[in-house]
Design a protein around this motif. Structure first.
Motif, PDB file in Angstrom:
ATOM      1  N   SER A  18       0.836  -1.207   0.000  1.00  0.00           N
ATOM      2  CA  SER A  18       0.000   0.000   0.000  1.00  0.00           C
ATOM      3  C   SER A  18       0.873   1.261   0.000  1.00  0.00           C
ATOM      4  CB  SER A  18      -0.901   0.000   1.234  1.00  0.00           C
ATOM      5  OG  SER A  18      -0.118  -0.005   2.428  1.00  0.00           O
ATOM      6  N   HIS A  19       1.984   1.250   0.715  1.00  0.00           N
ATOM      7  CA  HIS A  19       2.898   2.408   0.745  1.00  0.00           C
ATOM      8  C   HIS A  19       3.528   2.623  -0.632  1.00  0.00           C
ATOM      9  CE1 HIS A  19       5.616   5.346   2.401  1.00  0.00           C
ATOM     10  NE2 HIS A  19       6.653   4.683   1.839  1.00  0.00           N
ATOM     11  N   LEU A  20       3.854   1.514  -1.340  1.00  0.00           N
ATOM     12  CA  LEU A  20       4.432   1.606  -2.671  1.00  0.00           C
ATOM     13  C   LEU A  20       3.436   2.185  -3.661  1.00  0.00           C
ATOM     14  CD1 LEU A  20       6.847   1.029  -4.509  1.00  0.00           C
ATOM     15  CD2 LEU A  20       6.004  -1.306  -4.804  1.00  0.00           C
ATOM     16  N   ALA A  21       2.167   1.831  -3.555  1.00  0.00           N
ATOM     17  CA  ALA A  21       1.141   2.360  -4.472  1.00  0.00           C
ATOM     18  C   ALA A  21       0.965   3.860  -4.279  1.00  0.00           C
ATOM     19  CB  ALA A  21      -0.185   1.622  -4.219  1.00  0.00           C
ATOM     20  N   ARG A  22       0.967   4.329  -3.041  1.00  0.00           N
ATOM     21  CA  ARG A  22       0.832   5.759  -2.797  1.00  0.00           C
ATOM     22  C   ARG A  22       2.014   6.537  -3.396  1.00  0.00           C
ATOM     23  NH1 ARG A  22      -0.833   3.923   2.324  1.00  0.00           N
ATOM     24  NH2 ARG A  22       1.235   4.407   3.182  1.00  0.00           N
ATOM     25  N   GLU A  23       3.182   6.039  -3.301  1.00  0.00           N
ATOM     26  CA  GLU A  23       4.341   6.726  -3.844  1.00  0.00           C
ATOM     27  C   GLU A  23       4.295   6.769  -5.362  1.00  0.00           C
ATOM     28  OE1 GLU A  23       6.501   8.402  -2.176  1.00  0.00           O
ATOM     29  OE2 GLU A  23       5.579   7.845  -0.265  1.00  0.00           O
ATOM     30  N   ARG A  24       3.814   5.714  -5.993  1.00  0.00           N
ATOM     31  CA  ARG A  24       3.685   5.708  -7.447  1.00  0.00           C
ATOM     32  C   ARG A  24       2.682   6.740  -7.914  1.00  0.00           C
ATOM     33  NH1 ARG A  24       3.544  -0.845  -8.616  1.00  0.00           N
ATOM     34  NH2 ARG A  24       5.824  -1.191  -8.384  1.00  0.00           N
ATOM     35  N   GLN A  25       1.571   6.914  -7.193  1.00  0.00           N
ATOM     36  CA  GLN A  25       0.556   7.906  -7.551  1.00  0.00           C
ATOM     37  C   GLN A  25       1.145   9.321  -7.465  1.00  0.00           C
ATOM     38  OE1 GLN A  25      -2.402   7.254  -8.790  1.00  0.00           O
ATOM     39  NE2 GLN A  25      -2.808   9.455  -9.062  1.00  0.00           N
ATOM     40  N   LYS A  26       1.942   9.590  -6.445  1.00  0.00           N
ATOM     41  CA  LYS A  26       2.584  10.912  -6.327  1.00  0.00           C
ATOM     42  C   LYS A  26       3.523  11.176  -7.500  1.00  0.00           C
ATOM     43  CE  LYS A  26       2.492  11.224  -1.284  1.00  0.00           C
ATOM     44  NZ  LYS A  26       3.328  11.323  -0.062  1.00  0.00           N
ATOM     45  N   LEU A  27       4.220  10.135  -7.946  1.00  0.00           N
ATOM     46  CA  LEU A  27       5.143  10.292  -9.054  1.00  0.00           C
ATOM     47  C   LEU A  27       4.386  10.569 -10.347  1.00  0.00           C
ATOM     48  CD1 LEU A  27       8.013  10.153 -10.141  1.00  0.00           C
ATOM     49  CD2 LEU A  27       7.750   7.672 -10.384  1.00  0.00           C
ATOM     50  N   ALA A  28       3.244   9.943 -10.556  1.00  0.00           N
ATOM     51  CA  ALA A  28       2.457  10.185 -11.775  1.00  0.00           C
ATOM     52  C   ALA A  28       1.903  11.597 -11.786  1.00  0.00           C
ATOM     53  CB  ALA A  28       1.326   9.154 -11.871  1.00  0.00           C
ATOM     54  N   ASN A  29       1.575  12.151 -10.639  1.00  0.00           N
ATOM     55  CA  ASN A  29       1.011  13.508 -10.584  1.00  0.00           C
ATOM     56  C   ASN A  29       2.039  14.587 -10.917  1.00  0.00           C
ATOM     57  OD1 ASN A  29      -1.468  12.432  -9.839  1.00  0.00           O
ATOM     58  ND2 ASN A  29      -1.061  12.641  -7.633  1.00  0.00           N
ATOM     59  N   VAL A  30       3.297  14.324 -10.676  1.00  0.00           N
ATOM     60  CA  VAL A  30       4.303  15.361 -10.916  1.00  0.00           C
ATOM     61  C   VAL A  30       4.972  15.250 -12.277  1.00  0.00           C
ATOM     62  CG1 VAL A  30       4.799  15.542  -8.468  1.00  0.00           C
ATOM     63  CG2 VAL A  30       6.132  13.954  -9.853  1.00  0.00           C
ATOM     64  N   ARG A  31       4.535  14.388 -13.193  1.00  0.00           N
ATOM     65  CA  ARG A  31       5.125  14.285 -14.520  1.00  0.00           C
ATOM     66  C   ARG A  31       4.794  15.524 -15.341  1.00  0.00           C
ATOM     67  NH1 ARG A  31       4.155   7.982 -16.381  1.00  0.00           N
ATOM     68  NH2 ARG A  31       5.721   7.087 -14.971  1.00  0.00           N
ATOM     69  N   LEU A  32       5.742  16.035 -16.168  1.00  0.00           N
ATOM     70  CA  LEU A  32       5.595  17.239 -16.977  1.00  0.00           C
ATOM     71  C   LEU A  32       5.162  16.859 -18.390  1.00  0.00           C
ATOM     72  CD1 LEU A  32       8.775  19.220 -15.876  1.00  0.00           C
ATOM     73  CD2 LEU A  32       6.420  19.483 -15.095  1.00  0.00           C
ATOM     74  N   SER A  33       4.295  17.717 -18.996  1.00  0.00           N
ATOM     75  CA  SER A  33       3.836  17.496 -20.378  1.00  0.00           C
ATOM     76  C   SER A  33       4.839  18.124 -21.336  1.00  0.00           C
ATOM     77  CB  SER A  33       2.452  18.129 -20.581  1.00  0.00           C
ATOM     78  OG  SER A  33       2.069  18.019 -21.929  1.00  0.00           O
ATOM     79  N   PRO A  34       5.186  17.506 -22.457  1.00  0.00           N
ATOM     80  CA  PRO A  34       6.126  18.084 -23.434  1.00  0.00           C
ATOM     81  C   PRO A  34       5.611  19.389 -24.026  1.00  0.00           C
ATOM     82  CG  PRO A  34       5.898  15.734 -23.783  1.00  0.00           C
ATOM     83  CD  PRO A  34       4.845  16.100 -22.795  1.00  0.00           C
ATOM     84  N   LEU A  35       4.320  19.570 -24.209  1.00  0.00           N
ATOM     85  CA  LEU A  35       3.803  20.797 -24.809  1.00  0.00           C
ATOM     86  C   LEU A  35       4.058  21.991 -23.899  1.00  0.00           C
ATOM     87  CD1 LEU A  35       0.391  19.449 -26.218  1.00  0.00           C
ATOM     88  CD2 LEU A  35       2.511  19.884 -27.450  1.00  0.00           C
TER      89      LEU A  35
END
Length: 504
Positions: free
Chosen positions: A375-392
């Motif tokens: 469960s701790h690993l899933a929460r960390e993955r969600q945080k990482l997906a939220n901070v990804r930058l868009s190329p545009l």
């Protein structure tokens, strides 16, 4: 020279006239002096005179001049260098002497004199008078100062002896040394009486002192200057100044053993120690070996008694201190009990600490379940997906920054001071500084015109009317240069709206 005679006429002639048959001839001074010299030398020849020395003087050539006098008359005396060098004593004013020589005349001063061939003191009284004078003079120089005397070494390894090799003195010294304490003896053979004896004795003393300390010939630790008994005349060589100075300046301690106990020489006063006889000098130089052996045995016995007495006293004090000390088991009893107590406490402490560590490990291992980790690993993955930058978004930011950079570059190009030089303009400089007005150019006197490719130096001078306008830089027929075009500043581009933060 012609012979003349004085006229017997009482009328008093001015000129002497030579008369036939006159036997009274006029002699020259030299002829008269020569005749007197021959007469005196033939009449007297060699004579023996007794008198008192007066006006003694030694010339730089080595010749000696003096006068011999008594209570009624005086005669001059001269002694040539060779004879003066063979004298057995040093002549001084006031000495009563007997001289032998040839009576002659000295034409240069119209005096008669005696050429002295030998000079001797007139009896022991004169000799003692010379002795006292020499003693007083050397004592005034400090040669007989008792403070300068050095102690004689107790056990010398090498003994130097200055004496005759054939007399009884050296045999007495060697025999006495062999009886008392056999030692190594170095003999320097010398004459102890007669002509040249004083020089040999002085050379021997100085020679021993000049020996190196570690040379092939060992340097003596003490010197013995010895001679048998005799009259004051026989012992006079040891009263000579050269001997006295050599003994006084010797770097090795000197024992003087000249004559018998009643004989006294100046060498005795200059030596570090005076011995009444040569045999006594040997006794003073070394101790008796048997006495030393007895003394060493006594010292050894005293040392052994002292050591034994010290050991006995130390043993008694140790025994007294031992009785006061407690027994070793009593001293160690409390320490042993404390060691046993600490050993028991250590075993109980280790067991308690191990059991407590086991409980802590069990509590920590219960909290590490797999479901919690997942469960701790899933929460960390969600945080990482939220901070990804868009190329545009990144490309839009880069475009805005590039347009701002282009605008700033065009503005920098328009403000470049060398840009107008490409269009035919020139920059006026004076002494490395920019000239901004005509007054500054006239005040400088010399200016530099900077063009695109080169520089030109120009002089500024006042106009003919007394004004301060500078000379034209171009001919009057040439058209004036075009006016510089104003540079338009690029309009700043509209700043794009700030993008919202991706992490808001």
């Amino acid at each position: 020279m012609s012979d003349f005679s004085v006229s017997e006429d009482a009328s008093g002639r001015l000129l002497a006239q030579e008369r036939a048959g006159d036997n009274l001839t006029a002699l020259s001074i030299s002829e008269l002096s020569a005749q007197l010299k021959r007469t005196v030398e033939d009449r007297f020849g060699f004579v023996r005179l007794r008198g008192e020395i007066s006006g003694f003087k030694r010339a730089a050539s080595g010749h000696v001049y003096c006068c011999l006098k008594d209570d009624a008359a005086v005669i001059d005396g001269v002694m040539w260098k060779g004879t003066a060098g063979r004298l057995a004593f040093r002549p001084e004013d006031g000495l009563d002497v007997i001289v032998t020589g040839k009576v002659t005349t000295y034409p240069g001063r119209s005096k008669y004199q005696i050429v002295i061939e030998s000079m001797e003191l007139a009896g022991e009284g004169a000799l003692m008078q010379l002795f006292e004078k020499l003693k007083a003079r050397l004592s005034a120089e400090g040669l007989f100062d008792p403070a300068k005397r050095r102690p004689i070494p107790m056990l010398p390894d090498v003994i130097g002896v200055v004496t005759s090799p054939t007399g009884a003195v050296i045999r007495d010294i060697l025999h006495r040394l062999a009886d008392r304490f056999p030692s190594r003896v170095l003999l320097w053979p010398v004459l102890v009486q007669g002509e040249g004896a004083a020089a040999q004795v002085a050379a021997a003393v100085r020679g021993f002192g000049a020996l190196p300390a570690n040379g092939p010939i060992p340097r003596p630790d003490v010197l013995i200057v010895a001679r048998g008994g005799g009259s004051i005349e026989d012992l006079w060589s040891f009263n000579e100044e050269v001997v006295v100075r050599a003994v006084a300046e010797s770097p090795i301690p000197v024992i003087s053993a000249v004559g018998h106990e009643t004989d006294t020489t100046l060498c005795d006063f200059a030596a570090d120690l005076r011995a009444p006889t040569p045999t006594a000098a040997a006794e003073m130089a070394v101790p008796v070996r048997a006495d030393l052996a007895v003394q060493v045995a006594e010292l050894r016995a005293r040392m052994q008694r002292c050591v034994a007495r010290g050991l006995d006293r130390s043993r008694e004090r140790l025994e007294a201190q031992r009785r006061l000390l407690p027994r070793p088991d009593v001293l160690l009893a409390q320490a042993r009990q404390r060691a046993d107590d600490l050993g028991d406490r250590l075993r109980r402490g280790l067991s308690h600490r191990v059991s407590r560590a086991r409980h802590e490990l069990a509590d920590a291992s219960g909290a590490l379940r797999p479901s919690l980790l997942q469960s701790h690993l899933a929460r960390e993955r969600q945080k990482l997906a939220n901070v990804r930058l868009s190329p545009l978004v990144l490309e839009r930011r880069l475009g805005d920054a590039r347009r701002q950079l282009d605008g700033l570059w065009r503005l920098a190009q328009s403000l470049n001071p060398d840009a107008p030089l490409k269009r035919g303009f020139a920059r006026v400089m004076a002494q490395g500084r920019l000239v901004r007005s005509a007054e500054e150019a006239r005040a400088a006197g010399r200016v530099t015109l900077k063009f695109e490719q080169d520089e030109v130096t120009a002089l500024t001078q006042p106009d003919a009317a007394g004004g301060d306008s500078p000379a034209p830089a171009f001919p009057s027929s040439a058209p004036p240069p075009p006016a510089p075009r104003p540079v338009r500043k690029a309009a700043p581009s509209a700043t794009p709206a700030r993008q919202t933060d991706l992490f808001d």
